[in-house]
Structure formats: C-alpha cells, structure tokens
Design an enzyme around this catalytic site. Sequence first.
Site, short mmCIF file in Angstrom:
data_model
loop_
_atom_site.label_atom_id
_atom_site.label_comp_id
_atom_site.label_asym_id
_atom_site.label_seq_id
_atom_site.Cartn_x
_atom_site.Cartn_y
_atom_site.Cartn_z
N HIS A 140 5.87 2.27 19.57
CA HIS A 140 4.85 2.68 18.60
C HIS A 140 4.98 4.16 18.24
O HIS A 140 4.06 4.96 18.47
CB HIS A 140 3.45 2.37 19.16
CG HIS A 140 2.40 2.29 18.08
ND1 HIS A 140 1.32 1.45 18.15
CD2 HIS A 140 2.26 2.94 16.91
CE1 HIS A 140 0.56 1.60 17.09
NE2 HIS A 140 1.12 2.50 16.30
N THR A 177 6.23 -2.40 11.59
CA THR A 177 5.70 -1.08 11.97
C THR A 177 4.19 -1.05 11.69
O THR A 177 3.60 0.03 11.60
CB THR A 177 6.38 0.06 11.15
OG1 THR A 177 6.29 -0.26 9.77
CG2 THR A 177 7.81 0.27 11.55
N SER A 178 3.57 -2.23 11.55
CA SER A 178 2.14 -2.26 11.20
C SER A 178 1.29 -2.37 12.47
O SER A 178 0.95 -1.34 13.07
CB SER A 178 1.85 -3.39 10.20
OG SER A 178 2.14 -4.65 10.77
N ARG A 179 1.01 -3.58 12.90
CA ARG A 179 0.29 -3.80 14.15
C ARG A 179 0.91 -5.03 14.82
O ARG A 179 1.23 -6.02 14.15
CB ARG A 179 -1.20 -4.07 13.89
CG ARG A 179 -2.01 -2.82 13.58
CD ARG A 179 -2.14 -1.90 14.80
NE ARG A 179 -2.95 -0.73 14.54
CZ ARG A 179 -2.50 0.46 14.14
NH1 ARG A 179 -1.20 0.64 13.94
NH2 ARG A 179 -3.31 1.48 13.97
N GLY A 202 0.87 -1.19 0.00
CA GLY A 202 0.00 0.00 0.00
C GLY A 202 0.90 1.23 0.00
O GLY A 202 2.05 1.18 -0.42
N ALA A 257 6.42 5.13 15.00
CA ALA A 257 6.83 5.26 13.59
C ALA A 257 6.28 6.52 12.92
O ALA A 257 6.95 7.12 12.09
CB ALA A 257 6.42 4.02 12.80
N ILE A 282 2.35 2.94 2.49
CA ILE A 282 3.58 2.90 3.30
C ILE A 282 4.54 1.85 2.74
O ILE A 282 5.74 2.10 2.59
CB ILE A 282 3.24 2.64 4.79
CG1 ILE A 282 2.37 3.79 5.33
CG2 ILE A 282 4.52 2.51 5.61
CD1 ILE A 282 1.82 3.58 6.74
N GLU A 293 -0.02 -3.53 23.63
CA GLU A 293 0.64 -2.28 24.02
C GLU A 293 -0.07 -1.63 25.20
O GLU A 293 -1.29 -1.70 25.28
CB GLU A 293 0.63 -1.32 22.82
CG GLU A 293 1.46 -1.88 21.68
CD GLU A 293 1.34 -1.06 20.40
OE1 GLU A 293 0.70 0.00 20.42
OE2 GLU A 293 1.89 -1.50 19.38
C1 8YV Z 1 -0.05 6.18 15.59
C2 8YV Z 1 -0.73 4.32 13.96
O1 8YV Z 1 0.87 5.82 16.52
O2 8YV Z 1 -1.44 5.48 12.06
C3 8YV Z 1 -1.58 4.50 12.76
O3 8YV Z 1 -2.41 3.63 12.51
O4 8YV Z 1 -0.73 3.32 14.56
C4 8YV Z 1 0.21 5.40 14.37
O5 8YV Z 1 0.45 6.29 13.37
C5 8YV Z 1 -1.36 6.21 16.26
O6 8YV Z 1 -2.40 6.04 15.39
C6 8YV Z 1 -1.51 7.49 17.05
O7 8YV Z 1 -2.83 7.63 17.40
#
Ligand code: 8YV
Length: 333
Positions: free
Chosen positions: A288, A239-241, A158, A290, A160, A270
């Site tokens: 978390h 860096t996703s979930r 996608g 990124a 990113i 988390e």
């Molecule tokens: C943030 C994220 O840390 O964009 C996302 O889905 O997980 C991160 O960018 C988070 O959403 C901050 O609220």
Amino acid sequence: MTQSKCKVLITRRVYPEAVELFRDRAELDYNDSDDRLEGAELLRHAQGAIGIVTPTSQQFKSELLSALTDLRIIANIGVGFDNVDVPAASKLGILVSNTPDVLTETTADFAFALLLAVSRRIVEANRYLLEGRWTRGSIDFLAGHDVHGRTLGIFGLGRIGASVARRGRGFSMKILYHDLRRASNDLEAELGATFVSKEQLLRESDVVSLHVPLVEETRKFIAEPEFRLMKKTSVLINTSRGPVVDEQAIAKAVQEQWIAGAGLDVFEQEPRVNPALLKLQNVVLTPHIASSSEDTRRQMCLMAARNVLAVLEGKCPETLVNRSVWDSAPKSS
Ligand code: 8YV
C-alpha cells in the site's frame, strides 16, 4: 484566531512540517510512532479532541464516533475515506475531510509502474537473476506481454483513473473505461477513452486497472465471474482498495492461468496478505505505497493538518467529503 487552545490528536507519525503547523495553535496529542492506536487506547487519546489527523488505516466506526462528543473533524491523510463511517459522522455533526489531487499523479505513476512490471515480468526477472539462475537465454526467455498498442481498461475514470489513462495514451494504448457515470465529452476526447459496459471492458482489455472507491457496490467488484471474462493474456492492477477484488479469486485466476498476472498494492485485510498470493510468480505485490513519494506524503499530511486548523479557526476546510455538515452547522461569528 483561536481563542483557547483546542485539543488535536494525530494518531500516527506524520511529516514534521504538519506537526509544526499546530505549534501554539492547539494542545497536541501526537502519537509519534508507526503503531496504530487500538480500541480503548484510541478512545482515550481521542477523548476531548476537536480534530483528529489520521492515516486511512485507522478505523472510525459509529460506536467510537458517538463516544467522541467534542469531535468536530476527522482529517484523513488519504483520498479514500472508507475507514470512517461517514453517514454516522455526518449524523453526529462531525466533518470528514480527505486529501484529493495532491496524490493523483504519484498514485497514477505507481499504478503504471505495476502495469509495466507485471506485463514485462520485471520483478520475476529480477528474482531469477538474483537467485543465480541466469545461465543461458532462450527464444521465449521471460517473455512478457507488450504494453504499447494494447488495450487499457479503467474502472473509475476519476482523477487517478484519468491520469492512468493519460499515461496509457503516452504508451499508444487504446483506452476503455467504465464508471457509474459517463465522463464529459471533453474528458473522453482528451483521453481518447471509450465508455463500455463492465463486461465489455473485462472481455477486451489487456490490462484492467481499478480506480473505484470502496463502497458497498464495489465490494468484490472483481471476483471469479469477472476473472473468467478476462483474456488469458491480461493483467489486473489494483491500487484502489483491497476488498474491491476477491483475493482468493485472484490467486485462483493467476494460478490457473485465467489471466497472465496481477499487480496489487492493496489487500483485503492489510497488513495481512492472503498466503495463496505469496506463492505466485507472476504477481507483483507492494504494501500500500502507491501514494508514497516523499513530496506527496508530505503534502497529504499538510493538507490534513490544514483542514483541522481551518475548523479551529472557524473556517471551512478545503476538502470535505461531507460538506452538508458544514453547510448546516450554526456558525459562530
Ligand atoms: C495512503 C490511500 O496509503 O489515499 C488513499 O486513500 O489509501 C493512500 O494514499 C493512505 O491513505 C495513507 O494514510
């Protein structure tokens, strides 16, 4: 313009510019703190709100959504939206929005920073020096793995994922990717990316970077069988979930040297991090962050606030994830 002031809840501290947007336009309930609103407290604050601006760490399950009868929109500050039960929200006519695009490059920068840090053992080397252990060098002293010329495997091409691929190209990496759908010919050509099966990506990549959303199909997408397919010299970047990877399995894979290391910005529960991961040398763990550059986080807050304001003004928010709810809602003229 707004006829009467509607209630808006901001569930956590955000950049002040986003709060300012609501001045004179809403009755604001602002939790100007870094503590999450929990259970009954969240319900109490959310009661009567038309719009909610919230970071993705705040959960909105169907039971809570059903109790919020005035709610028209949840505006997530984040591109992910797995914190909201979107099907339940849609059924209740609640719009859900996210903040795509503004965080793409920042998140890709960070994924690449983890990739470099783990491959070249930068954090480990820093720790070594700070601990006063540098008394002499040796031929294979903190020897890592090259990045240039290696193969970067991307799950989820996608926005990113594609930006991470561009950075990989800049480092002369070969790009493989796997996704539910194949990318367009143009994107493949621009990135020099080759579509491969999940297995081939795992077998052939020196770096595996995850950019898939968290959905039922991607829960524990990388677990023991996947780690066993990876090269001993490879590294995993997430860096996703967190729940996309089986955390216990990463710890085992790194500990038993099925892979060379991991860079993880996201975790299963988390802010809790599996203690097994904390004992490993060749992992880089970050909380978390990124998307956390000042500019990007500010833009994310503003975009979420604008989405709520749009609803208050009877307009369609910029970045809905359940657009069908807007399309099917009766519009007041
Ligand atoms: C943030 C994220 O840390 O964009 C996302 O889905 O997980 C991160 O960018 C988070 O959403 C901050 O609220």
